[in-house]
Design a protein around this motif. Sequence first.
Motif, PDB file in Angstrom:
ATOM      1  N   ALA A  28       0.833  -1.209   0.000  1.00 39.66           N
ATOM      2  CA  ALA A  28       0.000   0.000   0.000  1.00 39.66           C
ATOM      3  C   ALA A  28       0.865   1.256   0.000  1.00 39.66           C
ATOM      4  CB  ALA A  28      -0.943  -0.016   1.199  1.00 39.66           C
ATOM      5  N   TYR A  29       1.978   1.209   0.717  1.00 41.81           N
ATOM      6  CA  TYR A  29       2.884   2.362   0.805  1.00 41.81           C
ATOM      7  C   TYR A  29       3.502   2.689  -0.553  1.00 41.81           C
ATOM      8  CZ  TYR A  29       6.650   5.341   2.613  1.00 41.81           C
ATOM      9  OH  TYR A  29       7.513   6.382   2.857  1.00 41.81           O
ATOM     10  N   VAL A  30       3.910   1.673  -1.293  1.00 39.43           N
ATOM     11  CA  VAL A  30       4.473   1.908  -2.626  1.00 39.43           C
ATOM     12  C   VAL A  30       3.422   2.556  -3.532  1.00 39.43           C
ATOM     13  CG1 VAL A  30       5.322   0.740  -4.713  1.00 39.43           C
ATOM     14  CG2 VAL A  30       6.238   0.112  -2.465  1.00 39.43           C
ATOM     15  N   ILE A  31       2.204   2.064  -3.452  1.00 40.56           N
ATOM     16  CA  ILE A  31       1.116   2.651  -4.255  1.00 40.56           C
ATOM     17  C   ILE A  31       0.875   4.092  -3.837  1.00 40.56           C
ATOM     18  CG2 ILE A  31      -1.394   2.533  -4.631  1.00 40.56           C
ATOM     19  CD1 ILE A  31      -1.001  -0.577  -4.511  1.00 40.56           C
ATOM     20  N   GLN A  32       0.828   4.334  -2.534  1.00 40.00           N
ATOM     21  CA  GLN A  32       0.605   5.687  -2.028  1.00 40.00           C
ATOM     22  C   GLN A  32       1.718   6.638  -2.459  1.00 40.00           C
ATOM     23  OE1 GLN A  32       2.201   7.170   1.147  1.00 40.00           O
ATOM     24  NE2 GLN A  32       1.155   9.030   0.588  1.00 40.00           N
ATOM     25  N   LEU A  33       2.954   6.203  -2.319  1.00 43.65           N
ATOM     26  CA  LEU A  33       4.090   7.040  -2.728  1.00 43.65           C
ATOM     27  C   LEU A  33       4.040   7.366  -4.217  1.00 43.65           C
ATOM     28  CD1 LEU A  33       7.289   5.650  -0.959  1.00 43.65           C
ATOM     29  CD2 LEU A  33       6.313   7.920  -0.744  1.00 43.65           C
ATOM     30  N   ALA A  34       3.785   6.353  -5.024  1.00 45.03           N
ATOM     31  CA  ALA A  34       3.765   6.551  -6.475  1.00 45.03           C
ATOM     32  C   ALA A  34       2.679   7.540  -6.889  1.00 45.03           C
ATOM     33  CB  ALA A  34       3.569   5.207  -7.182  1.00 45.03           C
ATOM     34  N   ILE A  35       1.484   7.357  -6.391  1.00 40.31           N
ATOM     35  CA  ILE A  35       0.376   8.232  -6.791  1.00 40.31           C
ATOM     36  C   ILE A  35       0.559   9.639  -6.245  1.00 40.31           C
ATOM     37  CG2 ILE A  35      -2.113   8.613  -6.545  1.00 40.31           C
ATOM     38  CD1 ILE A  35      -2.387   5.523  -6.775  1.00 40.31           C
ATOM     39  N   THR A  36       0.959   9.735  -4.972  1.00 43.43           N
ATOM     40  CA  THR A  36       1.173  11.050  -4.372  1.00 43.43           C
ATOM     41  C   THR A  36       2.226  11.838  -5.146  1.00 43.43           C
ATOM     42  OG1 THR A  36       0.542  10.253  -2.184  1.00 43.43           O
ATOM     43  CG2 THR A  36       1.862  12.256  -2.253  1.00 43.43           C
ATOM     44  N   ASN A  37       3.368  11.214  -5.404  1.00 46.84           N
ATOM     45  CA  ASN A  37       4.443  11.916  -6.098  1.00 46.84           C
ATOM     46  C   ASN A  37       4.119  12.175  -7.564  1.00 46.84           C
ATOM     47  OD1 ASN A  37       6.891  12.486  -4.329  1.00 46.84           O
ATOM     48  ND2 ASN A  37       6.293  10.438  -3.702  1.00 46.84           N
ATOM     49  N   LEU A  38       3.336  11.310  -8.184  1.00 45.18           N
ATOM     50  CA  LEU A  38       2.884  11.557  -9.555  1.00 45.18           C
ATOM     51  C   LEU A  38       2.024  12.819  -9.597  1.00 45.18           C
ATOM     52  CD1 LEU A  38       2.689  10.500 -12.500  1.00 45.18           C
ATOM     53  CD2 LEU A  38       0.585   9.351 -11.796  1.00 45.18           C
ATOM     54  N   ILE A  39       1.107  12.935  -8.665  1.00 43.79           N
ATOM     55  CA  ILE A  39       0.251  14.135  -8.618  1.00 43.79           C
ATOM     56  C   ILE A  39       1.074  15.363  -8.294  1.00 43.79           C
ATOM     57  CG2 ILE A  39      -1.630  15.251  -7.335  1.00 43.79           C
ATOM     58  CD1 ILE A  39      -2.915  12.412  -7.145  1.00 43.79           C
ATOM     59  N   TRP A  40       1.986  15.248  -7.331  1.00 40.39           N
ATOM     60  CA  TRP A  40       2.809  16.400  -6.970  1.00 40.39           C
ATOM     61  C   TRP A  40       3.691  16.846  -8.132  1.00 40.39           C
ATOM     62  CZ3 TRP A  40       4.963  14.534  -1.578  1.00 40.39           C
ATOM     63  CH2 TRP A  40       3.956  14.662  -0.614  1.00 40.39           C
TER      64      TRP A  40
END
Length: 162
Positions: A28-40
Amino acid sequence: MREFLDRHPRIARFTGEVGRFGSVGAIAYVIQLAITNLIWGTTDLPLIVGQVAGTSCAIAVAFIGNRFWTFADRARTGYGRETFLFLVMNGVGMLIQVGCLGFAVYVLGLQGPLASNVAGNVVGVGLGTLFRFFAYRTWVFPALPETEGRFDAPEVSARDTA
């Protein structure tokens, strides 16, 4: 180590839960990091929006993993109840994460990708994870009632109310 865990089954169960929870959390953390940083990195949306979007996607993955694997041997109290409580507890966990990010950005004035990731994705996720583990074990997926040695309690299987 095996002898110790054989003599202390509660510790063995707890360490197993921690390991499974950590595995689900890592995915879940990898998914969260990827999506968060993609949006940022690709939008001009506020940092908080990216954090909430990434965390929301991770919550969906975490529910499936935690309900059907991490806490599969615990009491089933109803899919609707578990889903509702899981979302409420994750809402609190998300507030912890967003609070850490907001504090770093708006109170301390820390800007940039490194500061945002440390505040939201390291400190915030760490504190939120501790809360979530306690909340899931305590309220969302409670332990089966102890029936050993009691004659008046019905036997309940972990899958009886799934």
